[in-house]
Design an enzyme around this catalytic site. Structure first.
Site, mmCIF file in Angstrom:
data_model
loop_
_atom_site.group_PDB
_atom_site.id
_atom_site.type_symbol
_atom_site.label_atom_id
_atom_site.label_comp_id
_atom_site.label_asym_id
_atom_site.label_seq_id
_atom_site.Cartn_x
_atom_site.Cartn_y
_atom_site.Cartn_z
ATOM 1 N N LYS A 22 0.851 -1.208 0.000
ATOM 2 C CA LYS A 22 0.000 0.000 0.000
ATOM 3 C C LYS A 22 0.879 1.248 0.000
ATOM 4 C CE LYS A 22 -1.717 1.669 4.002
ATOM 5 N NZ LYS A 22 -1.506 3.120 4.226
ATOM 6 N N ASN A 23 1.908 1.252 0.846
ATOM 7 C CA ASN A 23 2.697 2.475 1.011
ATOM 8 C C ASN A 23 3.739 2.682 -0.069
ATOM 9 O OD1 ASN A 23 1.076 2.950 3.163
ATOM 10 N ND2 ASN A 23 2.585 2.458 4.723
ATOM 11 N N ARG A 92 -5.413 11.092 4.159
ATOM 12 C CA ARG A 92 -4.540 12.226 4.434
ATOM 13 C C ARG A 92 -3.263 12.170 3.614
ATOM 14 N NH1 ARG A 92 -0.282 12.278 6.586
ATOM 15 N NH2 ARG A 92 -0.482 14.457 7.171
ATOM 16 N N CYS A 116 -5.795 12.538 11.903
ATOM 17 C CA CYS A 116 -6.496 11.269 11.738
ATOM 18 C C CYS A 116 -6.441 10.606 13.113
ATOM 19 C CB CYS A 116 -5.804 10.409 10.697
ATOM 20 S SG CYS A 116 -4.193 9.900 11.253
ATOM 21 N N ARG A 121 -1.400 15.386 12.156
ATOM 22 C CA ARG A 121 -0.554 14.944 11.032
ATOM 23 C C ARG A 121 -0.102 16.205 10.277
ATOM 24 N NH1 ARG A 121 -1.765 9.475 9.834
ATOM 25 N NH2 ARG A 121 -0.020 9.406 8.397
ATOM 26 N N PRO A 122 0.816 16.978 10.884
ATOM 27 C CA PRO A 122 1.221 18.234 10.243
ATOM 28 C C PRO A 122 1.928 17.993 8.899
ATOM 29 C CG PRO A 122 2.605 17.750 12.127
ATOM 30 C CD PRO A 122 1.541 16.700 12.110
ATOM 31 N N ILE A 123 2.016 19.030 8.102
ATOM 32 C CA ILE A 123 2.716 18.918 6.814
ATOM 33 C C ILE A 123 3.741 20.036 6.665
ATOM 34 C CG2 ILE A 123 0.873 17.680 5.578
ATOM 35 C CD1 ILE A 123 -0.036 20.401 4.479
ATOM 36 N N ASP A 124 4.210 20.543 7.806
ATOM 37 C CA ASP A 124 5.165 21.658 7.777
ATOM 38 C C ASP A 124 6.471 21.307 7.065
ATOM 39 O OD1 ASP A 124 5.333 19.887 9.945
ATOM 40 O OD2 ASP A 124 6.559 21.248 11.110
ATOM 41 N N ASP A 306 4.211 1.006 12.095
ATOM 42 C CA ASP A 306 3.051 0.324 11.485
ATOM 43 C C ASP A 306 2.890 -1.113 11.962
ATOM 44 O OD1 ASP A 306 3.231 1.941 8.204
ATOM 45 O OD2 ASP A 306 2.617 2.633 10.185
ATOM 46 N N ILE A 328 6.769 7.749 16.832
ATOM 47 C CA ILE A 328 6.439 8.370 15.542
ATOM 48 C C ILE A 328 5.129 9.151 15.595
ATOM 49 C CG2 ILE A 328 6.020 7.940 13.078
ATOM 50 C CD1 ILE A 328 8.880 7.286 13.886
ATOM 51 N N ARG A 398 -8.540 -0.626 4.388
ATOM 52 C CA ARG A 398 -7.707 0.398 3.739
ATOM 53 C C ARG A 398 -6.334 -0.171 3.422
ATOM 54 N NH1 ARG A 398 -7.249 5.959 6.682
ATOM 55 N NH2 ARG A 398 -5.890 6.172 4.853
HETATM 56 C C1 EPZ Z 1 3.851 7.191 6.027
HETATM 57 O O1 EPZ Z 1 3.034 8.199 6.595
HETATM 58 C C2 EPZ Z 1 2.973 5.947 5.951
HETATM 59 N N1 EPZ Z 1 1.828 6.208 5.097
HETATM 60 C C3 EPZ Z 1 2.488 5.576 7.352
HETATM 61 O O2 EPZ Z 1 1.742 4.357 7.234
HETATM 62 C C4 EPZ Z 1 3.709 5.315 8.231
HETATM 63 O O3 EPZ Z 1 3.276 5.043 9.542
HETATM 64 C C5 EPZ Z 1 4.613 6.561 8.235
HETATM 65 O O4 EPZ Z 1 4.977 6.906 6.870
HETATM 66 C C6 EPZ Z 1 5.890 6.339 9.023
HETATM 67 O O5 EPZ Z 1 6.569 5.235 8.488
HETATM 68 C C7 EPZ Z 1 1.986 6.087 3.753
HETATM 69 O O6 EPZ Z 1 3.061 5.815 3.261
HETATM 70 C C8 EPZ Z 1 0.758 6.316 2.909
HETATM 71 P P1 EPZ Z 1 5.778 10.675 8.127
HETATM 72 P P2 EPZ Z 1 3.551 9.753 6.602
HETATM 73 O O7 EPZ Z 1 5.704 11.892 7.288
HETATM 74 O O8 EPZ Z 1 4.273 10.037 5.339
HETATM 75 C C9 EPZ Z 1 5.478 13.978 11.582
HETATM 76 C C10 EPZ Z 1 -0.048 2.890 7.650
HETATM 77 O O9 EPZ Z 1 -0.551 2.407 8.679
HETATM 78 N N2 EPZ Z 1 5.475 14.963 10.495
HETATM 79 O O10 EPZ Z 1 7.000 9.841 8.088
HETATM 80 O O11 EPZ Z 1 2.400 10.619 6.953
HETATM 81 C C11 EPZ Z 1 4.162 13.193 11.609
HETATM 82 O O12 EPZ Z 1 3.195 13.896 12.354
HETATM 83 C C12 EPZ Z 1 0.351 4.359 7.605
HETATM 84 O O13 EPZ Z 1 0.162 2.248 6.583
HETATM 85 C C13 EPZ Z 1 5.565 16.323 10.823
HETATM 86 O O14 EPZ Z 1 5.650 16.699 11.994
HETATM 87 O O15 EPZ Z 1 4.546 9.698 7.818
HETATM 88 C C14 EPZ Z 1 4.549 11.913 12.287
HETATM 89 O O16 EPZ Z 1 4.567 12.132 13.678
HETATM 90 C C15 EPZ Z 1 0.083 5.071 8.925
HETATM 91 N N3 EPZ Z 1 5.559 17.230 9.811
HETATM 92 C C16 EPZ Z 1 5.989 11.693 11.803
HETATM 93 O O17 EPZ Z 1 6.452 12.961 11.316
HETATM 94 C C17 EPZ Z 1 5.472 16.849 8.492
HETATM 95 O O18 EPZ Z 1 5.491 17.729 7.600
HETATM 96 C C18 EPZ Z 1 6.109 10.652 10.705
HETATM 97 O O19 EPZ Z 1 5.408 11.114 9.616
HETATM 98 C C19 EPZ Z 1 5.380 15.472 8.186
HETATM 99 C C20 EPZ Z 1 5.383 14.550 9.211
#
Ligand code: EPZ
Length: 419
Positions: A22-23, A92, A116, A121-124, A306, A328, A398
């Site tokens: 999926k990812n 998201r 979620c 889930r910030p995107i900064d 995960d 995480i 999902r």
């Molecule tokens: C990906 O999510 C995966 N989703 C998640 O899988 C997985 O848990 C995660 O990576 C970590 O491995 C997909 O690939 C679709 P991150 P993503 O950006 O990209 C913080 C599942 O169950 N953060 O690595 O959203 C964030 O809040 C899903 O299959 C910021 O602060 O993960 C989190 O605490 C769940 N600012 C941490 O970083 C940002 O701009 C990790 O987020 C981006 C992220």
């Protein structure tokens, strides 16, 4: 919503194949907007999230057809640059469509993906990196508008090895004049798969799987690309936890054991017999398992968040105290009260989870609040005495394709009831 009904107590035995990841398929589908041509993707898991991504591509004007775990995307006639709000709210990770749209059209807009059930889930990291590439961001905390004349080369130091931010920066950089270097990037295998796909498209990218990825801009991409998605290591890890909790004997085919080393090390430490080959993993549990003193979730190659809920369900049935620290996500804990309803003894202290193993669990009606939490409840249900009903199957579906059918093949008494 749908539900899964499990009658616990059966040992899992036999062989199972995992589906495509999926990812990996989600960022690769987001990448198909780049070549304004045809992409043929094979070994695609036909999950709810896959269909959301297909709907996004169709709404953007792409032609998409699919069947038998294959998707064909023709992005030639793509004619929109804003990602549909109701689809973003469903998934998201739709945020990773931004980078590719900006790359091709020099503008994009998307509503805030919002949090979620795993917490904020910030995107900064995504947005500040885009600004470093010369992209103008207008952000009113509801809609994000991005525009750029020419993507600027730069070196981006990520504050955290964010998977999504790494993917978005790569997508925004494919046509850069010069090169973009991403430091402290995510090293997940799904990033490697995405980079391999982009190289097949004709992008010039290297360093994936290490802490630094470099993208050298190209003028044009190939207009016909074929690619097979990698297997899902999280699905494989889920089956390993499910096999272990039932003291089963299961062979998981089509998975590179290297991608699950952190989990395999833990399972071996607990007393599971693990046998690996280049593309399969066998687990056999024939003795009392030991608890895990302390484990924390971290970016790859460390233990993946995960698989935290699924391993927790296993540890909840292992005599002794195990401790997991979730680093995480701020709220990947919604499965804990539901597990405790079944007789688990798990105490939370911030993001530290103290698991006191018990000998028995009782089947109950429990509620899945997110994808992996739901998988954790099914894992516990395979062990519990009596019937467990896991509501909220829509979350589980999902990320898991034909989960009931695969578990039935392994001998589990589980059925999926579509509401
Ligand atoms: C990906 O999510 C995966 N989703 C998640 O899988 C997985 O848990 C995660 O990576 C970590 O491995 C997909 O690939 C679709 P991150 P993503 O950006 O990209 C913080 C599942 O169950 N953060 O690595 O959203 C964030 O809040 C899903 O299959 C910021 O602060 O993960 C989190 O605490 C769940 N600012 C941490 O970083 C940002 O701009 C990790 O987020 C981006 C992220």
């Amino acid at each position: 919503m749908g539900k899964y009904i499990i009658k616990g107590g059966n040992k899992l035995n036999g062989e199972v194949f995992v589906s495509g990841a999926k990812n990996a398929v989600l960022p690769i589908l987001a990448s198909t907007v780049l070549n304004s041509g045809i992409c043929i993707l094979k070994n695609v898991p036909m999950l709810l999230d896959t269909f959301v991504a297909i709907d996004i591509l169709k709404d953007l004007g792409c032609d998409v057809s699919y069947g038998e775990n294959t998707i064909v995307v023709n992005s030639k006639n793509m004619n929109k640059t804003n990602v549909k709000e109701d689809l973003v709210k469903k998934m998201r990770s739709s945020i990773i469509f931004l980078g590719g749209i900006i790359s091709r059209f020099k503008e994009a807009s998307i509503c805030y993906p919002g949090g979620c059930n795993l917490g904020k889930r910030p995107i900064d990291f995504h947005l500040s990196a885009f600004e470093k590439l010369g992209i103008k961001i207008e952000d009113n905390q509801n809609i994000i508008k991005a525009s750029v004349d020419t993507i600027k080369e730069n070196v981006i130091n990520l504050p955290f090895a964010s998977v999504g931010a790494t993917q978005n920066i790569i997508l925004a950089s494919v046509f850069v004049e010069g090169k973009v270097v991403i430091k402290n990037c995510a090293k997940e295998p799904e990033i490697i798969d995405m980079a391999k796909f982009l190289r097949k498209m004709g992008a010039n990218i290297y360093g994936e799987g290490t802490h630094t990825i470099t993208i050298k801009g190209v003028k044009k991409l190939n207009d016909l690309v074929e690619y097979t998605i990698m297997p899902d290591r999280i699905e494989a890890g889920t089956f390993l936890c499910m096999s272990a909790i039932t003291k089963g004997n299961v062979k998981i085919n089509g998975i590179n054991p290297q991608y699950l080393k952190s989990l395999l090390d833990i399972l071996i430490e607990m007393g599971c017999n693990i046998y690996t080959n280049k593309d399969n993993i066998k687990i056999k549990v024939d003795k009392t398992l030991k608890p895990v003193d302390f484990l924390e979730t971290k970016p790859y190659p460390y233990f993946p968040t995960d698989l935290q809920p699924q391993l927790m369900a296993l540890l909840a049935t292992v005599d002794g105290i195990s401790i997991i620290k979730e680093n995480i996500f701020e709220a990947r804990n919604k499965h804990i009260p539901e597990l405790n309803k079944m007789g688990c003894n798990i105490v939370e202290d911030n993001n530290m989870f103290i698991i006191n193993g018990v000998d028995n669990l009782t089947g109950e009606k429990v509620y899945s609040k997110d994808l992996r939490g739901g998988a954790s409840l099914i894992t516990a249900g395979l062990f519990a005495k009596g019937k467990t009903t896991v509501e909220g199957a829509c979350y589980i579906n999902r990320g898991y394709e034909l989960l009931d059918k695969k578990l039935n093949i392994l001998g589990a008494d589980i059925k999926y009831i579509k509401d």
